[in-house]
Enzyme design. Structure first.
Site, mmCIF file in Angstrom:
data_model
loop_
_atom_site.group_PDB
_atom_site.id
_atom_site.type_symbol
_atom_site.label_atom_id
_atom_site.label_comp_id
_atom_site.label_asym_id
_atom_site.label_seq_id
_atom_site.Cartn_x
_atom_site.Cartn_y
_atom_site.Cartn_z
ATOM 1 N N HIS A 140 -2.931 88.312 4.160
ATOM 2 C CA HIS A 140 -1.732 88.398 5.001
ATOM 3 C C HIS A 140 -1.255 89.832 5.047
ATOM 4 C CE1 HIS A 140 -0.647 87.434 0.874
ATOM 5 N NE2 HIS A 140 0.432 88.187 1.054
ATOM 6 N N HIS A 153 2.133 92.083 5.535
ATOM 7 C CA HIS A 153 3.599 92.061 5.551
ATOM 8 C C HIS A 153 4.128 92.974 6.653
ATOM 9 C CE1 HIS A 153 4.285 90.247 1.454
ATOM 10 N NE2 HIS A 153 3.064 90.689 1.277
HETATM 11 P P1 5GP Z 1 1.847 88.819 -1.659
HETATM 12 O O1 5GP Z 1 2.613 89.160 -2.904
HETATM 13 O O2 5GP Z 1 0.713 87.846 -1.939
HETATM 14 O O3 5GP Z 1 1.413 90.022 -0.886
HETATM 15 O O4 5GP Z 1 2.891 88.109 -0.716
HETATM 16 C C1 5GP Z 1 3.074 86.731 -0.621
HETATM 17 C C2 5GP Z 1 4.341 86.518 0.183
HETATM 18 O O5 5GP Z 1 4.361 85.173 0.611
HETATM 19 C C3 5GP Z 1 5.639 86.764 -0.609
HETATM 20 O O6 5GP Z 1 6.411 87.751 0.055
HETATM 21 C C4 5GP Z 1 6.310 85.405 -0.625
HETATM 22 O O7 5GP Z 1 7.707 85.502 -0.500
HETATM 23 C C5 5GP Z 1 5.681 84.695 0.567
HETATM 24 N N1 5GP Z 1 5.592 83.249 0.433
HETATM 25 C C6 5GP Z 1 5.144 82.561 -0.651
HETATM 26 N N2 5GP Z 1 5.148 81.227 -0.395
HETATM 27 C C7 5GP Z 1 5.627 81.078 0.865
HETATM 28 C C8 5GP Z 1 5.870 79.944 1.684
HETATM 29 O O8 5GP Z 1 5.653 78.789 1.305
HETATM 30 N N3 5GP Z 1 6.363 80.181 2.929
HETATM 31 C C9 5GP Z 1 6.616 81.454 3.391
HETATM 32 N N4 5GP Z 1 7.108 81.572 4.635
HETATM 33 N N5 5GP Z 1 6.392 82.539 2.638
HETATM 34 C C10 5GP Z 1 5.911 82.370 1.401
#
Ligand code: 5GP
Ligand code: ZN
Length: 138
Positions: free
Chosen positions: A101, A103
């Site tokens: 993903h 951001h």
């Molecule tokens: P990472 O740390 O893996 O780059 O980011 C994961 C992101 O996914 C985090 O910013 C977290 O808030 C978001 N996230 C985790 N679970 C969910 C979810 O169930 N729904 C949504 N919309 N965001 C999520």
């Protein structure tokens, strides 16, 4: 292919609800559940892939094109003053959901003290030169 225990695969399929701001045949963009700023969103390819190392090159290019469009739209709509794109790969890099993903993080001059700051490591000129040679010649 959908991965059964993957939260983002479940969001793509609709099994887990989300606030969708964009969709096309290859990806969706949703609002982050725990936003770090007003409007913080995520672009998620529909096809499961773990990270930057696994993602198909063409999908990666499409994700970046969509990021450009959405960043402009979000800036116009939210009147933010700047923008971060952030993409974490691996636990050590802060990845918590192991489905690629990107951001999209709008930044605001006054309402925002949450700057993403990097501390610098000290490297000698020799070390820098060696690293440069290693990267250039591999
Ligand atoms: P990472 O740390 O893996 O780059 O980011 C994961 C992101 O996914 C985090 O910013 C977290 O808030 C978001 N996230 C985790 N679970 C969910 C979810 O169930 N729904 C949504 N919309 N965001 C999520
Ligand atoms: Zn997945």
């Amino acid at each position: 292919m959908k991965k059964d225990d993957c939260i983002f695969c479940k969001i793509v399929s609709g099994e887990i609800p989300s606030r969708k701001i964009y969709e096309d045949e290859d990806m969706i963009a949703i609002m982050d559940l725990n936003p770090t700023s007003k409007g913080h969103s995520l672009i998620i390819p529909k096809e499961h892939c773990r990270d930057l190392y696994e993602i198909d090159e063409e999908i990666a290019a499409k994700v970046m094109k969509t990021a450009k469009k959405l960043a402009q739209k979000m800036t116009d709509v939210l009147c933010c003053d700047g923008f971060n794109l952030l993409q974490n790969n691996g636990e050590v890099a802060g990845q918590t959901i192991f489905h690629f993903h990107l951001h999209l993080i709008p930044r605001y001059k006054d309402a925002d003290n949450n700057l993403l700051k990097f501390t610098s490591v000290k490297l000698t000129d020799q070390e820098m030169d060696n690293l440069c040679q290693q990267l250039k010649n591999s």
